[in-house]
Design a protein around this motif. Structure first.
Motif, short mmCIF file in Angstrom:
data_model
loop_
_atom_site.label_atom_id
_atom_site.label_comp_id
_atom_site.label_asym_id
_atom_site.label_seq_id
_atom_site.Cartn_x
_atom_site.Cartn_y
_atom_site.Cartn_z
N MET A 1 0.83 -1.20 0.00
CA MET A 1 0.00 0.00 0.00
C MET A 1 0.87 1.26 0.00
O MET A 1 0.63 2.21 -0.75
N LEU A 2 1.92 1.26 0.85
CA LEU A 2 2.80 2.41 0.89
C LEU A 2 3.49 2.61 -0.45
O LEU A 2 3.60 3.73 -0.95
N LEU A 3 3.95 1.51 -1.04
CA LEU A 3 4.63 1.60 -2.33
C LEU A 3 3.69 2.15 -3.40
O LEU A 3 4.09 2.98 -4.23
N ASP A 4 2.44 1.71 -3.39
CA ASP A 4 1.46 2.20 -4.37
C ASP A 4 1.23 3.71 -4.20
O ASP A 4 1.13 4.44 -5.19
N GLU A 5 1.15 4.17 -2.95
CA GLU A 5 0.93 5.59 -2.70
C GLU A 5 2.11 6.42 -3.20
O GLU A 5 1.92 7.49 -3.80
N VAL A 6 3.31 5.94 -2.95
CA VAL A 6 4.49 6.69 -3.38
C VAL A 6 4.56 6.73 -4.90
O VAL A 6 4.88 7.78 -5.49
N ARG A 7 4.27 5.62 -5.54
CA ARG A 7 4.30 5.60 -7.01
C ARG A 7 3.25 6.51 -7.60
O ARG A 7 3.46 7.15 -8.64
N ALA A 8 2.10 6.62 -6.93
CA ALA A 8 1.02 7.44 -7.45
C ALA A 8 1.25 8.93 -7.23
O ALA A 8 0.92 9.76 -8.09
N THR A 9 1.84 9.28 -6.09
CA THR A 9 1.98 10.70 -5.74
C THR A 9 3.40 11.22 -5.90
O THR A 9 3.61 12.44 -5.98
N GLY A 10 4.38 10.33 -5.90
CA GLY A 10 5.77 10.75 -6.02
C GLY A 10 6.39 11.24 -4.73
O GLY A 10 7.51 11.74 -4.73
N HIS A 11 5.66 11.12 -3.59
CA HIS A 11 6.23 11.55 -2.32
C HIS A 11 5.66 10.71 -1.18
O HIS A 11 4.67 10.00 -1.35
N LEU A 12 6.31 10.79 -0.03
CA LEU A 12 5.86 10.08 1.16
C LEU A 12 4.97 10.99 2.00
O LEU A 12 5.26 12.17 2.15
N GLU A 13 3.92 10.44 2.55
CA GLU A 13 3.11 11.16 3.52
C GLU A 13 3.69 10.89 4.90
O GLU A 13 3.38 9.89 5.56
N GLU A 14 4.60 11.76 5.34
CA GLU A 14 5.37 11.51 6.54
C GLU A 14 4.49 11.36 7.79
O GLU A 14 4.80 10.58 8.68
N GLY A 15 3.41 12.10 7.85
CA GLY A 15 2.56 12.05 9.02
C GLY A 15 1.90 10.71 9.23
O GLY A 15 1.45 10.38 10.33
N ALA A 16 1.81 9.89 8.18
CA ALA A 16 1.18 8.58 8.29
C ALA A 16 2.18 7.49 8.65
O ALA A 16 1.79 6.34 8.87
N LEU A 17 3.47 7.82 8.69
CA LEU A 17 4.51 6.84 9.03
C LEU A 17 4.82 6.95 10.51
O LEU A 17 5.32 7.96 10.99
N ARG A 18 4.50 5.90 11.26
CA ARG A 18 4.75 5.92 12.70
C ARG A 18 5.54 4.69 13.11
O ARG A 18 5.67 3.73 12.36
N GLY A 19 6.06 4.74 14.31
CA GLY A 19 6.87 3.65 14.82
C GLY A 19 8.34 3.94 14.61
O GLY A 19 8.74 4.99 14.12
N ASN A 20 9.17 3.01 15.05
CA ASN A 20 10.61 3.11 14.91
C ASN A 20 11.03 2.12 13.84
O ASN A 20 10.82 0.91 13.97
N PHE A 21 11.64 2.60 12.74
CA PHE A 21 11.89 1.72 11.61
C PHE A 21 13.00 2.26 10.73
O PHE A 21 13.34 3.44 10.75
N ALA A 22 13.55 1.36 9.92
CA ALA A 22 14.37 1.71 8.76
C ALA A 22 13.66 1.11 7.56
O ALA A 22 13.14 -0.01 7.62
N LEU A 23 13.62 1.86 6.46
CA LEU A 23 12.80 1.48 5.32
C LEU A 23 13.59 1.55 4.03
O LEU A 23 14.25 2.56 3.74
N PHE A 24 13.54 0.47 3.26
CA PHE A 24 14.12 0.41 1.92
C PHE A 24 12.95 0.36 0.94
O PHE A 24 12.13 -0.54 1.00
N LEU A 25 12.86 1.36 0.05
CA LEU A 25 11.68 1.50 -0.80
C LEU A 25 12.11 1.75 -2.24
O LEU A 25 12.73 2.77 -2.55
N ASP A 26 11.82 0.81 -3.12
CA ASP A 26 12.17 0.92 -4.54
C ASP A 26 10.90 1.22 -5.34
O ASP A 26 10.02 0.37 -5.47
N THR A 27 10.80 2.44 -5.86
CA THR A 27 9.61 2.84 -6.60
C THR A 27 9.77 2.66 -8.11
O THR A 27 8.83 2.90 -8.86
#
Length: 492
Positions: A1-27
Motif C-alpha cells: 500500500m505504501l509503495l502504491d501511494e508513493v508511485r502514485a503521488t511521487g512523495h511520502l506522507e510523513e505524518g502517516a509513518l509511525r513507529g521506529n523503523f528503517a525502510l528500503f523502498l524501490d519505486t
C-alpha cells in the motif's frame, strides 16, 4: 500500500509513518533508504556513501581499518552517545536527521524542507490541547492494537510517561502485560503494583541486579559477546552479566512488542528552564555538564566539548549561520526530541529493535508538533501530562505516583514550587550545583570494578589519552570506556 501511494503521488506522507523503523523502498524511479522521522532507528553510512547499514559494527567492518574519532568518543563515554552525525568511528556517519538517501541517484534528499517547526498557532486552552493530543495518542494505541493484537508488553513505573502509555492502551481496548524494573522496596515497583491492581493487569517485577547475581562475572569473552549483542557501543556500556540481554529478549518473545515511555518528556518542561531564549551553550551547561572538568586530559577539553555540543544543537534546529546564538523557547523545546532523543534515546532504540519489536510511541513527528503548540506554563510540573493520563483513563490516573501526587488531581503547590525553584536556578550556577551534589553523594566508579576491567584489558586504553577514567561518575560510564576498548581490541 505504501509503495502504491508513493508511485502514485511521487512523495511520502510523513505524518502517516509511525513507529521506529528503517525502510528500503524501490519505486522504480527512486530507490529510497530512510528511517522514522526522528531517526530512532539509526542508519549508518560510510564516508564514500557506498555502504549503508543499521549496524555500526557492520559499517565499521566495511572500512576495514577504523580510527577513533576523539571528540565523539568523549561524548559517548561521558553522555552515553555521540551527539552529532559523526560516530565514534571516523568515516562512519549517521544519516542526518530528516534526510533520506536515494540509492539509485546516489544522492541525499531533504524530507522536511521547512524543518520540524509548526505553522499552527498555540492552543487556546488546556482543554483544547488535551483533546488534540489524546486524540493522537488514541490513534497510536489503536494502530498498536491492530498490529499486535494480544501481544503487547508495556513498561510501567511510578512516573508520567509509562502511565500515559498504559492509559492510552486501555482507552483503545488493549490490555497489555506490564513489567517494572526494581527491587521489592522500589518506589517504582510499589506504584506499578497499585496501578496494575487497579486496572486488573498482569505485572512482572524484574530485579536486574538480583538477576545478574545469578550470572557469572563477565570475562573478556563475555564482554566481547555483549559488545556484539549491543552492536558495539550501547548507552550503558557492555558490562552486562546477562540481565539486560535476557530481559530485552524476554519482552519481545513470541512476536510481542515492547513499549517504553521514553520521549514522553515532550509534554513537560524537560530542561527545567524559564520561558525565554537561551544560547545553546546554556543548554549544555544546564544538562550536559554532569562531571568534573578535571576528567579531561586536555586543559582545553571542556571548552572544546561545550563548543562542539552547542554547534550541534544550533545545527539541528536550523541555526547554522555564524553569529546566530540565541535559541527561541520553541527551539529549546525542539532540542529535546531532535537532539536528546535523536542521539541518546535513538541509540538505545536502535539496539532494542535489532532483537525484536520495540517502540517509544509517545514521541513521533505529530506528537512533537502538537507539543510545540502547548504553552510552556501548561507543561510545568507535569500539569499537561497529568491531564492527558486522566483524560485517557481515570482509574489509572487516580493511583499514586512517585511525584508525590495523583495524576487525576494534578500537581499541587509543592510540585509547582519545586518546578519554579528549579527553573529559577541561574544557568551559570548549575554546573556548580551539580558538582556540589556529586560531592555530597560521593559519586564515583567502584574501585573493584575499575580493577577488574584493567586486569581484563591490561595496558593503555584508547580513552586514557583523552579522559582521566578514574574521575568518571559511575560504572555505566566506565562500561562505555570498556566498550570502546573491546570494540577496537577484539572486534574491529
Amino acid at each position: 500500500m505504501l509503495l502504491d501511494e508513493v508511485r502514485a503521488t511521487g512523495h511520502l506522507e510523513e505524518g502517516a509513518l509511525r513507529g521506529n523503523f528503517a525502510l528500503f523502498l524501490d519505486t522504480g524511479e527512486h530507490t529510497w533508504l530512510l528511517n522514522d522521522a526522528l531517526g530512532f532507528v539509526r542508519i549508518y553510512a560510510s564516508a564514500d556513501r557506498c555502504f549503508f547499514s543499521t549496524s555500526w559494527l557492520a559499517a565499521c567492518a566495511y572500512l576495514r581499518h577504523v580510527e577513533l574519532d576523539a571528540a565523539s568518543a568523549i561524548e559517548y563515554v561521558l553522555l552515553g552517545a555521540a551527539h552529532s552525525c559523526q560516530s565514534v568511528a571516523r568515516g562512519v556517519d549517521l544519516l542526518p536527521l530528516g534526510h533520506g538517501q536515494d540509492l539509485r541517484r546516489r544522492s541525499p534528499w531533504q524530507r522536511f524542507p521547512r524543518g520540524f517547526q509548526v505553522q499552527a498557532p498555540e492552543f487556546h486552552s488546556l482543554d483544547e490541547a488535551v483533546e488534540a493530543i489524546t486524540g493522537h495518542l488514541r490513534t497510536i494505541s489503536a494502530e498498536v492494537a491492530a498490529a499486535f493484537s494480544g501481544r503487547v508488553n508495556a513498561a510501567l513505573s511510578g512516573g508520567f510517561d509509562s502511565r500515559l502509555i498504559v492509559a492510552g492502551l486501555l482507552a483503545a481496548g488493549v490490555r497489555p502485560r506490564l513489567f517494572v524494573y526494581g527491587d521489592a522496596d522500589s518506589a517504582d515497583v510499589a506504584a506499578a503494583r497499585t496501578v496494575a491492581a487497579a486496572a486488573d493487569l498482569a505485572l512482572e517485577a524484574i530485579d536486574k541486579p538480583a538477576m545478574n547475581r545469578g550470572f557469572p562475572i563477565p570475562d573478556i569473552e563475555a564482554l566481547e559477546q555483549s559488545a556484539l549483542f549491543f552492536d558495539g557501543l550501547p548507552s550503558d556500556g557492555i558490562d552486562d552479566p546477562g540481565a539486560d540481554r535476557h530481559t530485552r529478549l524476554q519482552q519481545t518473545a513470541d512476536g510481542r512488542i515492547a513499549l517504553n515511555g521514553g520521549g514522553g518528556e515532550i509534554f513537560r518542561n524537560f530542561f527545567h528552564l524559564p520561558n525565554r531564549a537561551f544560547a545553546a551553550r546554556d543548554i549544555v551547561r544546564t544538562f550536559y555538564r554532569g562531571f568534573s572538568r578535571s576528567v579531561f586530559r586536555d586543559p582545553d577539553g571542556l571548552a572544546s566539548y561545550e563548543a562542539r555540543l552547542a554547534a550541534s544543537m544550533r545545527d539541528i534546529v536550523g541555526m547554522s549561520e555564524v553569529g546566530s546564538e540565541l535559541l527561541s523557547r520553541a527551539q529549546v523545546e525542539l532540542l529535546y526530541p531532535l537532539f536528546r532523543c535523536h542521539y541518546w534515546m535513538g541509540l538505545n532504540n536502535s539496539v532494542a529493535i535489532r532483537h525484536g519489536n520495540y517502540a517509544t510511541p509517545l514521541v513521533d513527528l505529530e506528537s512533537v508538533r502538537l507539543a510545540l503548540r502547548v504553552p510552556l506554563r501548561w507543561k510545568n510540573a507535569g500539569a499537561l501530562e497529568s491531564r492527558l493520563v486522566a483524560a485517557l483513563h481515570q482509574g489509572v490516573a487516580a493511583q499514586p505516583s512517585t511525584y508525590g501526587f495523583r495524576f487525576d488531581a494534578g500537581p499541587g503547590w509543592k510540585a509547582r514550587l519545586a518546578e519554579w525553584t528549579t527553573c529559577a536556578r541561574p544557568v551559570r550556577l548549575r554546573p556548580l550545583i551539580n558538582a556540589t551534589r556529586r560531592s555530597l553523594q560521593n559519586m564515583r566508579i567502584a574501585p573493584a570494578v575499575w580493577q577488574r576491567h584493567r586486569e581484563l584489558l591490561p595496558g593503555e586504553w584508547r580513552m586514557d589519552a583523552l579522559l582521566d577514567l578514574t574521575r568518571l561518575l559511575d560504572d555505566h560510564a566506565l562500561g562505555r570506556a570498556v566498550a570502546v576498548e573491546v570494540a577496537w581490541r577484539r572486534i574491529l
